[in-house]
Design a protein around this motif. Structure first.
Motif, PDB file in Angstrom:
ATOM      1  N   GLU A   9       0.847  -1.192   0.000  1.00 45.58           N
ATOM      2  CA  GLU A   9       0.000   0.000   0.000  1.00 45.58           C
ATOM      3  C   GLU A   9       0.882   1.242   0.000  1.00 45.58           C
ATOM      4  O   GLU A   9       1.976   1.243   0.555  1.00 45.58           O
ATOM      5  N   PHE A  11       1.581   4.343   1.619  1.00 46.62           N
ATOM      6  CA  PHE A  11       1.302   4.867   2.957  1.00 46.62           C
ATOM      7  C   PHE A  11       1.221   6.388   2.942  1.00 46.62           C
ATOM      8  O   PHE A  11       0.369   6.985   3.575  1.00 46.62           O
ATOM      9  N   VAL A  47       6.014   6.607   0.146  1.00 47.16           N
ATOM     10  CA  VAL A  47       6.428   5.547   1.067  1.00 47.16           C
ATOM     11  C   VAL A  47       5.450   4.397   0.897  1.00 47.16           C
ATOM     12  O   VAL A  47       4.224   4.591   0.936  1.00 47.16           O
ATOM     13  N   ARG A  49       4.218   0.602   2.295  1.00 44.78           N
ATOM     14  CA  ARG A  49       4.232  -0.383   3.377  1.00 44.78           C
ATOM     15  C   ARG A  49       3.930  -1.720   2.729  1.00 44.78           C
ATOM     16  O   ARG A  49       2.939  -1.865   2.019  1.00 44.78           O
ATOM     17  N   LYS A  51       3.545  -5.861   3.395  1.00 47.11           N
ATOM     18  CA  LYS A  51       3.366  -6.962   4.350  1.00 47.11           C
ATOM     19  C   LYS A  51       3.578  -8.283   3.613  1.00 47.11           C
ATOM     20  O   LYS A  51       3.171  -8.421   2.457  1.00 47.11           O
ATOM     21  N   ASP A  88       7.331  -6.868   7.442  1.00 45.58           N
ATOM     22  CA  ASP A  88       6.645  -5.598   7.681  1.00 45.58           C
ATOM     23  C   ASP A  88       7.643  -4.518   7.257  1.00 45.58           C
ATOM     24  O   ASP A  88       8.412  -4.017   8.063  1.00 45.58           O
ATOM     25  N   GLU A  90       8.989  -1.010   5.161  1.00 43.69           N
ATOM     26  CA  GLU A  90       8.693   0.318   4.627  1.00 43.69           C
ATOM     27  C   GLU A  90       9.757   0.668   3.599  1.00 43.69           C
ATOM     28  O   GLU A  90      10.941   0.408   3.810  1.00 43.69           O
ATOM     29  N   TYR A  92      10.908   3.856   0.914  1.00 41.44           N
ATOM     30  CA  TYR A  92      10.755   5.203   0.371  1.00 41.44           C
ATOM     31  C   TYR A  92      11.331   5.223  -1.036  1.00 41.44           C
ATOM     32  O   TYR A  92      12.440   4.730  -1.268  1.00 41.44           O
TER      33      TYR A  92
END
Length: 129
Positions: A9, A11, A47, A49, A51, A88, A90, A92
């Motif tokens: 997604e 973020f 950014v 995210r 999973k 999990d 992140e 950029y």
């Protein structure tokens, strides 16, 4: 047992604080936007995210206005790859405006692929601040 599918997604997206490429931390969102009021040093992008993607390959392309390198050649889109290090994660993806400003203004399309499928895409319009 079936492998869980990676979920990606966006973020946040827009203008960010200066990004330290050596740091593991993600820059801080300053303003959600696709129209970026740019000056030298303006950082923009998004950014993600992610999973359940550990070990999978992200690749990306940053299509930018036509500007030239030191030899006068038009620069191709920026591309790169990044393995997802955790379940999990992140990520950029963006750029920072550098001199001269004039040839950086215009449309920047940022695309991220997971394996070969597009999972995120945003177009930013850079205008003079």
């Amino acid at each position: 047992m079936a492998k869980r599918k990676a979920v990606v997604e966006i973020f946040s997206y827009g203008e960010y604080s200066k990004w330290d490429r050596e740091s593991k931390s993600i820059p801080r969102i300053l303003k959600f936007a696709t129209e970026i009021e740019a000056e030298i040093g303006t950082e923009f992008g998004y950014v993600l995210r992610i999973k359940n993607g550990k070990g999978k390959l992200l690749s990306f392309k940053i299509d930018h206005p036509p500007f030239t390198d030191d030899e006068g050649n038009v620069r191709p889109p920026f591309t790169g790859e990044q393995y997802i290090r955790t379940n999990d994660f992140e990520f950029y993806l963006g750029d920072c405006v550098w001199a001269p400003l004039e040839d950086k203004l215009g449309e920047w399309e940022i695309t991220t692929y997971l394996e070969t499928k597009i999972v995120a895409q945003k177009t930013f319009h850079l205008v003079r601040k």
